[in-house]
Design an enzyme around this catalytic site. Structure first.
Site, short mmCIF file in Angstrom:
data_model
loop_
_atom_site.label_atom_id
_atom_site.label_comp_id
_atom_site.label_asym_id
_atom_site.label_seq_id
_atom_site.Cartn_x
_atom_site.Cartn_y
_atom_site.Cartn_z
NE ARG A 123 -0.19 -0.16 4.93
CZ ARG A 123 -0.68 -0.21 6.17
NH1 ARG A 123 -1.97 -0.06 6.37
NH2 ARG A 123 0.11 -0.41 7.18
CD GLU A 162 -0.60 4.77 10.48
OE1 GLU A 162 0.09 3.99 9.81
OE2 GLU A 162 -0.81 4.61 11.70
CD GLU A 321 -4.68 2.93 12.53
OE1 GLU A 321 -3.65 2.28 12.80
OE2 GLU A 321 -4.94 3.33 11.39
CD GLU A 369 -2.14 -4.28 8.70
OE1 GLU A 369 -1.29 -3.58 9.27
OE2 GLU A 369 -3.24 -3.85 8.32
C1 GLA Z 1 -1.22 1.47 10.88
C2 GLA Z 1 -2.25 1.52 9.77
C3 GLA Z 1 -3.28 0.47 9.87
C4 GLA Z 1 -2.67 -0.84 10.29
C5 GLA Z 1 -1.96 -0.65 11.60
C6 GLA Z 1 -1.38 -1.92 12.14
O1 GLA Z 1 -1.54 2.23 11.97
O2 GLA Z 1 -2.86 2.76 9.67
O3 GLA Z 1 -3.89 0.35 8.60
O4 GLA Z 1 -1.77 -1.24 9.31
O5 GLA Z 1 -0.90 0.23 11.39
O6 GLA Z 1 -0.66 -1.71 13.33
#
Ligand code: GLA
Ligand code: GLA
Length: 706
Positions: A123, A162, A321, A369
């Site tokens: 990604r 992110e 998150e 994941e």
């Molecule tokens: C990041 C991403 C999520 C996921 C988490 C896993 O924060 O934004 O999509 O990949 O990591 O820890």
């Protein structure tokens, strides 16, 4: 220094619902057959979930072919959620471009410093400076916003995801041209660039902006121009920020009433972007935090969240998150201990979050994941994690009813300054020692203060650290003239300033302030150092530490202080025997400056050395710590107080007097605290003594209302 900030806008509750702490996580229904969605909604209700972030990685499902949109599935999901009272934080869906796009336009893929292409396969394989990619992403934003403009269940936009996690640095030709434009805007003339980067060194003179290239591969063991590297980091943060702003503005033009955010990554030393600068571009700040396993766990969490609160300028922020348990991206993915799921969430809340969300709702069955924990684990509803999630939902409801949302984190006595630029500059090679980096020093101070029973605020350098009774400049390597002036004004006006080794060494271009260290603020600190004395454990005959006369021990680096000012006095010096002329060299010096005082700590004392030195330092600085327990078993944080004004439709401005005091056990033993008010949450704790004291177990929490 101060950029204009956008007005604060927080996601409002769905029609008919009362404002509550937002609770939920990333939801990826496109990974599951539709039958599972009803089960998801049922379990969300059971857990008290009231918000999910949807569509973050759904571009290829939403736009399966160029210009062909399929919103039906997403409409159905959002409808199910909304009917159940679960609000939606909708993604712009731009984080992971589909295969058809990169096949047709491989020129949107970013390149590393050697020119290798970052291929699709994971990604965030896009470059922020590609005009082609921007066109596609903005088109998707517009379509998303047009389609969902009147949807009653959307409460916020989750723009991209992110930024810079994987595509922070891009060395492509698009990036090169954008870097040239950035330099032109920042410096105006090529001569100013030459001055800023010190290009007289190693014949790097530039005649034209066209000659500027990104810091591409220069061979192993060679050194880039540090001024240029620092600017490339600034540029890279800005390039992604421009992209964010373009997405944000495209969405906002169509849905002006929906607040927008993008999730930051403020965790441990995470400094991919200048988040303080970014913070002023969001309607509300949101963060993703992943725990550091081991004995730093709660301290690191509190430190990072305090910085997020500083970036948010004390307005409630959104924890977008965190994890219920293990992540899957470390070499060894340690579990959380029993209790830590709930405790961590409440710690973020204590430090100013009004939203507690996780990655992710349902643990994936396939994909990269699948081993990352989630609110609903592989084991299903009948699992400890899901029971914890339900318990947490109940606790958050209680806190909502008690009136916690909207309250601010109470201001601490001491500000510990954090500076993205100093971290970026100190991570470069060709420095006195690579053992020294900016971010570890504020963290050491935060922990040492916590050991004294004091919780400090971690405050970005552009913010109001100079409004605190005392402030710490911990290895703030870069100090420009304006900040040096702020330091002078603060201390001469009566402020109490602590500064350490490696502070005020260079200006914003990474040019050294001459005349002896800390050149930018030598006058304020009343010390002059001529050299650095790094220490390491790889050399026989050279000590890896220095003992101080006050019992503290220094590691990694010490300043060779050769003189002190006439209003200065030495609090501690080194006991170095015959080593390198360090015996008797001043280690901690306190200086009177104007109406204030400045204490200089000339070496890396670490958490223990600082904790050992703090009582002596506080005495010398006239900081009252009589009420501190000096045990540090408990981290005590306060939210609320009288200064919260909220606009209430019926009564105009409403003043709230409620205070919430949170106590977290930092140790592996039971900790006893005085109960200062009405217990609201007693988690892994017990009220004793007819209500006067509480015994808090490890990973336990006590929340009282005063
Ligand atoms: C990041 C991403 C999520 C996921 C988490 C896993 O924060 O934004 O999509 O990949 O990591 O820890
Ligand atoms: C070599 C080079 C010099 C300088 C020194 C530094 O000797 O010739 O230009 O870089 O190393 O140690």
């Amino acid at each position: 220094m101060t950029t204009a900030r956008r007005a604060y806008r927080w996601p409002q509750s769905l029609a008919g619902e009362v404002p509550r702490i937002w609770y939920g996580g990333d939801y990826n229904p496109d990974q599951w057959p539709e039958e599972v969605w009803d089960e998801d909604v049922r379990l969300m209700r059971k857990a008290g979930v009231n918000l999910v972030s949807v569509g973050i990685f759904s571009w290829s499902r939403i736009e399966p072919e160029e210009g062909v949109y399929d919103f039906d599935w997403l409409d159905r999901v959002i409808d199910k959620l909304g009917h159940a009272g679960v609000a939606v934080d909708l993604a712009s869906a731009t984080a992971s471009p589909p295969m058809w796009l990169t096949q047709a336009h491989p020129e949107v893929l970013w390149k590393n410093e050697r020119g290798d292409v970052c291929w699709p396969g994971a990604r965030q394989h896009w470059r922020a400076t590609s005009p082609v990619f921007r066109r596609y992403a903005i088109e998707l934003c517009r379509n998303m916003a047009e389609h969902y403009r009147d949807n009653p269940y959307l409460v916020a936009w989750h723009v991209n995801n992110e930024y810079g996690c994987h595509n922070r640095f891009d060395y492509s030709d698009d990036a090169m041209r954008a870097f040239q434009r950035w330099c032109r805007k920042r410096y105006g003339t090529i001569e100013s660039v030459n001055d800023a980067w010190g290009t007289a060194f190693w014949s790097q003179r530039l005649d034209d902006f066209d000659e500027i290239i990104p810091p591409r591969y220069i061979g192993d063991g060679n050194f880039h121009n540090p001024g240029k590297l620092l600017d490339f980091k600034r540029f890279s943060s800005d390039a992604l920020k421009d992209f964010f702003i373009a997405e944000r503005d495209a969405l906002q033009a169509i849905t002006p009433n929906l607040p927008l955010t993008t999730n930051f990554m403020v965790s441990a030393g995470g400094t991919a972007l200048d988040y303080d600068d970014w913070g002023s571009e969001t309607d509300f700040v949101s963060n993703d935090h992943y725990f550091t396993p081991g004995d730093q766990h709660i301290d690191e969490l509190a430190y990072s969240s305090s910085l997020v609160d500083g970036i948010a300028r004390k307005r409630p922020w959104f924890l977008m998150e965190h994890s219920t348990g293990a992540v899957n991206w470390r070499t060894i993915n340690y579990r959380k201990e029993p209790g830590q799921l709930v405790r961590d969430s409440l710690a973020h809340l204590a430090l100013g979050a009004d939203a507690i969300c996780f990655f992710q709702w349902r643990q994936s069955q396939a994909g990269a994941e699948k081993f990352h924990t989630a609110m609903l684990p592989h084991a299903g509803e009948d699992s400890q994690d899901f029971r914890d999630i339900c318990e947490l939902g109940g606790i958050l409801n209680t806190l909502s009813e008690e009136g916690l949302p909207g309250s601010e984190l109470a201001k601490a006595k001491i500000a510990v300054v954090f500076d993205y630029g100093s971290e970026w500059a100190t991570e470069h090679t060709a420095t006195p020692t690579q053992q020294v980096r900016h971010w570890r020093e504020p963290f050491d101070w935060f922990r040492a203060l916590a050991d004294m029973g004091l919780s400090a605020d971690v405050v970005p350098i552009a913010s109001e650290w100079d409004s605190y009774e005392a402030a710490v400049l911990p290895a703030v390597y870069l100090l420009n003239e304006a900040n040096a002036q702020r330091v002078r004004a603060y201390v001469s006006g009566g402020g109490k300033l602590f500064a350490t080794y490696y502070t005020g060494i260079a200006d914003e271009h990474d040019h050294i302030w001459l005349g002896g260290y800390p050149g930018a603020i030598r006058d304020v600190m009343g010390v002059r150092s001529e050299e650095f004395a790094p220490m390491g454990d790889d050399l026989a005959g050279v000590p890896d530490h220095l003992d101080l006369s006050n019992g503290a021990v220094a590691h990694d680096i010490a300043d060779v202080i050769t003189s002190i000012g006439e209003n200065a006095h030495v609090l501690a010096s080194y006991k170095a025997g015959h080593w390198s002329g360090m015996d008797g060299v001043p280690a901690i010096v306190v200086n009177e400056y104007g109406k204030g005082r400045a204490a200089y700590v000339g070496s890396r004392l670490g958490r223990e050395g600082l904790a050992k030195s703090l009582p002596q330092l506080f005495d010398a600085m006239a900081i009252d710590y009589a009420r501190c327990d000096r045990q540090g078993a408990v981290l005590r944080v306060e939210r609320g107080g009288t200064k919260i004004d909220r606009v209430n439709e019926a009564n105009g401005v409403e003043r709230r007097d409620r205070r919430f005091v949170f106590a977290f056990n930092r140790t592996r033993d039971t900790a006893t605290v005085q109960v200062e008010g009405e217990p609201v949450v007693v988690y892994r704790a017990r009220i004793d003594d007819g209500g006067r004291t509480a015994a808090i177990e490890p990973n336990g929490v006590l929340i009282v209302r005063c």
